[in-house]
Design a protein around this motif. Structure first.
Motif, PDB file in Angstrom:
ATOM      1  N   PHE A 105       0.839  -1.199   0.000  1.00  0.00           N
ATOM      2  CA  PHE A 105       0.000   0.000   0.000  1.00  0.00           C
ATOM      3  C   PHE A 105       0.875   1.250   0.000  1.00  0.00           C
ATOM      4  CE2 PHE A 105      -2.760  -3.186   1.835  1.00  0.00           C
ATOM      5  CZ  PHE A 105      -4.018  -2.880   1.332  1.00  0.00           C
ATOM      6  N   TYR A 125      -5.058   4.775   1.964  1.00  0.00           N
ATOM      7  CA  TYR A 125      -4.258   3.618   1.595  1.00  0.00           C
ATOM      8  C   TYR A 125      -4.607   3.172   0.172  1.00  0.00           C
ATOM      9  CZ  TYR A 125      -3.679   3.688   6.643  1.00  0.00           C
ATOM     10  OH  TYR A 125      -3.420   4.087   7.931  1.00  0.00           O
ATOM     11  N   HIS A 126      -3.615   3.157  -0.700  1.00  0.00           N
ATOM     12  CA  HIS A 126      -3.808   2.770  -2.094  1.00  0.00           C
ATOM     13  C   HIS A 126      -3.075   1.451  -2.344  1.00  0.00           C
ATOM     14  CE1 HIS A 126      -4.178   7.359  -3.004  1.00  0.00           C
ATOM     15  NE2 HIS A 126      -5.236   6.872  -2.369  1.00  0.00           N
ATOM     16  N   ALA A 127      -3.819   0.382  -2.577  1.00  0.00           N
ATOM     17  CA  ALA A 127      -3.208  -0.909  -2.883  1.00  0.00           C
ATOM     18  C   ALA A 127      -2.535  -0.829  -4.246  1.00  0.00           C
ATOM     19  CB  ALA A 127      -4.262  -2.011  -2.859  1.00  0.00           C
ATOM     20  N   PHE A 131      -9.687   3.721   1.518  1.00  0.00           N
ATOM     21  CA  PHE A 131      -9.132   2.490   0.943  1.00  0.00           C
ATOM     22  C   PHE A 131      -9.436   2.461  -0.541  1.00  0.00           C
ATOM     23  CE2 PHE A 131      -9.789  -1.720  -0.778  1.00  0.00           C
ATOM     24  CZ  PHE A 131      -8.642  -2.403  -0.394  1.00  0.00           C
ATOM     25  N   TYR A 143      -8.279   0.229  -4.217  1.00  0.00           N
ATOM     26  CA  TYR A 143      -7.534  -0.833  -4.891  1.00  0.00           C
ATOM     27  C   TYR A 143      -7.245  -0.384  -6.312  1.00  0.00           C
ATOM     28  CZ  TYR A 143      -6.007  -5.718  -4.961  1.00  0.00           C
ATOM     29  OH  TYR A 143      -5.253  -6.860  -4.968  1.00  0.00           O
ATOM     30  N   ALA A 180      -5.756  -7.569   1.938  1.00  0.00           N
ATOM     31  CA  ALA A 180      -6.096  -6.150   1.817  1.00  0.00           C
ATOM     32  C   ALA A 180      -6.748  -5.624   3.093  1.00  0.00           C
ATOM     33  CB  ALA A 180      -7.019  -5.945   0.621  1.00  0.00           C
ATOM     34  N   ILE A 237      -4.977  -3.978   6.259  1.00  0.00           N
ATOM     35  CA  ILE A 237      -4.552  -2.580   6.331  1.00  0.00           C
ATOM     36  C   ILE A 237      -5.355  -1.836   7.395  1.00  0.00           C
ATOM     37  CG2 ILE A 237      -6.163  -1.689   4.591  1.00  0.00           C
ATOM     38  CD1 ILE A 237      -2.449  -0.710   5.118  1.00  0.00           C
TER      39      ILE A 237
END
Length: 396
Positions: free
Chosen positions: A179, A207-209, A295, A297, A360, A363
């Protein structure tokens, strides 16, 4: 001091916190207390689940209302409470910004919208919130902050040959997720203060996956020709990303791997997480990240079958949940992709699993630890400070 059997209600029978009462017990033991004087019954409570006795009683009384026109159900909405108690508005705003307006806890506790006792945990609306506008990233970039999460699966007895068939091809995968941590600019609006969170909601990290590491059944600690041990490949990948912290699944077989990674990466950079007894809280916390837009993805491969992104969205869509009749959402939530669920793929139907989804979701634990001050994450930058001539400007 009233006895539950044989006691008579003269004027009024009050059932408080009706949502927590077992319906059959109320009807068998307390309702007959009204008989002698035809006493009125008053059911008070806060909606929680559609299966609760309170919500069932509401439906029953609304049917009576439609039949004779006499109002029996009275709902007190947030705007009515705020009109009588202005500080309630500030409190409610805090809760909405902390969890999100449609988080099950907020929707049921404050907006009178009960939670279905079972269903899909990530319906289309929630999955839309999870979609980011960034593509997958395979390399770290300067001045960016990265963290990782790890959901660990068992090793396969036949995993000593990289081209051999696994003895248990249906077993879960080991999945680690990278992330990027992004801190938004401070909120310039002074009216949007947040008394509960000192850092302010606008400053909470997003938070960027970006990337995942996926392994299926490799030996955790044994190297074999052409197939290094899982821990060695995993550590190299995490070091490549220069992660600031790792949340590692230490449930069952994960304990040894978590300890090894802590000794290799540094104990202060690795925190173990045991799903036993904590999965419900993790699910509720993960929903908070989603509902507050923190969050996301990556996008770009969700339409390509068998890609990592495609599998993540398949797992999210297949994830179901259940809350027991007497349970609380953040304490008793049971969520998973059913073990028997299969997904149609170009190579046939395959087990869906939930490893990418759980990786995921971890996080949310990192976010919790960060906000509690139990872990420290951040970035540093080198700079050269120009020396000042102490004699400059002086006259002799």
């Amino acid at each position: 001091t009233a006895s539950t059997r044989g006691q008579t209600a003269h004027h009024l029978l009050v059932i408080d916190e009706t949502q927590n009462q077992p319906g059959p017990h109320i009807e068998a033991v307390f309702t007959p207390m009204r008989a002698a004087n035809n006493a009125t019954a008053l059911y008070i409570g806060t909606v929680k689940l559609t299966s609760d006795y309170l919500w069932q009683k509401k439906g029953e009384l609304e049917a009576d209302q439609r039949r004779d026109g006499t109002q029996r159900v009275f709902l007190v909405h947030p705007e009515q409470v705020t009109a009588e108690n202005p500080p309630y508005a500030a409190f409610l705003d805090t809760q909405v910004r902390k969890y999100g307006r449609h988080h099950p806890i907020v929707a049921s506790e404050y907006f009178l919208e009960p939670v279905d006792a079972a269903g899909g945990l990530f319906p289309p609306r929630r999955r839309a919130l999870m979609h980011g506008d960034h593509t997958r990233q395979l390399q770290p970039r300067p001045a960016e902050l990265y963290v990782a999460t790890l959901d660990l699966a068992g090793e396969d007895e036949a995993a000593t040959d990289p081209i051999a068939r696994l003895a248990h091809p249906g077993r879960d995968y080991t999945v680690a997720t990278i992330f990027r941590v992004h801190f938004p600019d401070p909120d310039p609006d002074p009216q949007r203060g947040h008394p509960e969170l000192a850092e302010g909601p606008g400053l909470l990290p997003h938070y960027h996956a970006l990337d995942v590491f996926v392994d299926h059944g490799s030996k955790h600690f044994q190297d074999h020709p052409g197939q290094p041990a899982l821990v060695h490949r995993l550590a190299a990948w995490l070091q490549h990303w220069q992660i600031a912290h790792l949340i590692s699944d230490e449930s069952g077989v994960g304990l040894g791997v978590t300890y090894w990674l802590a000794s290799t990466l540094g104990a202060l950079r690795v925190t173990g997480f045991n799903f036993a007894g904590k999965k419900a809280h993790l699910g509720a916390a993960f929903l908070s990240l989603i509902e507050t837009g923190r969050f996301h993805y990556w996008t770009g491969d969700q339409g390509h079958p068998l890609s990592d992104g495609w599998w993540f969205w398949q797992q999210a869509a297949a994830c179901s949940y259940h809350v027991p009749p007497d349970g609380q959402f953040d304490r008793d939530l049971r969520w998973e992709v059913p073990p028997t669920h299969k997904t149609d793929t170009p190579t046939g139907r395959q087990p869906t699993h939930d490893d990418r989804l759980l990786s995921a979701a971890l996080i949310a634990e990192l976010d919790h630890l960060y906000r509690q001050g139990e872990i420290l994450i951040g970035t540093a930058r080198s700079a050269v400070v120009q020396a000042v001539d102490p004699l400059e400007g002086l006259e002799f």
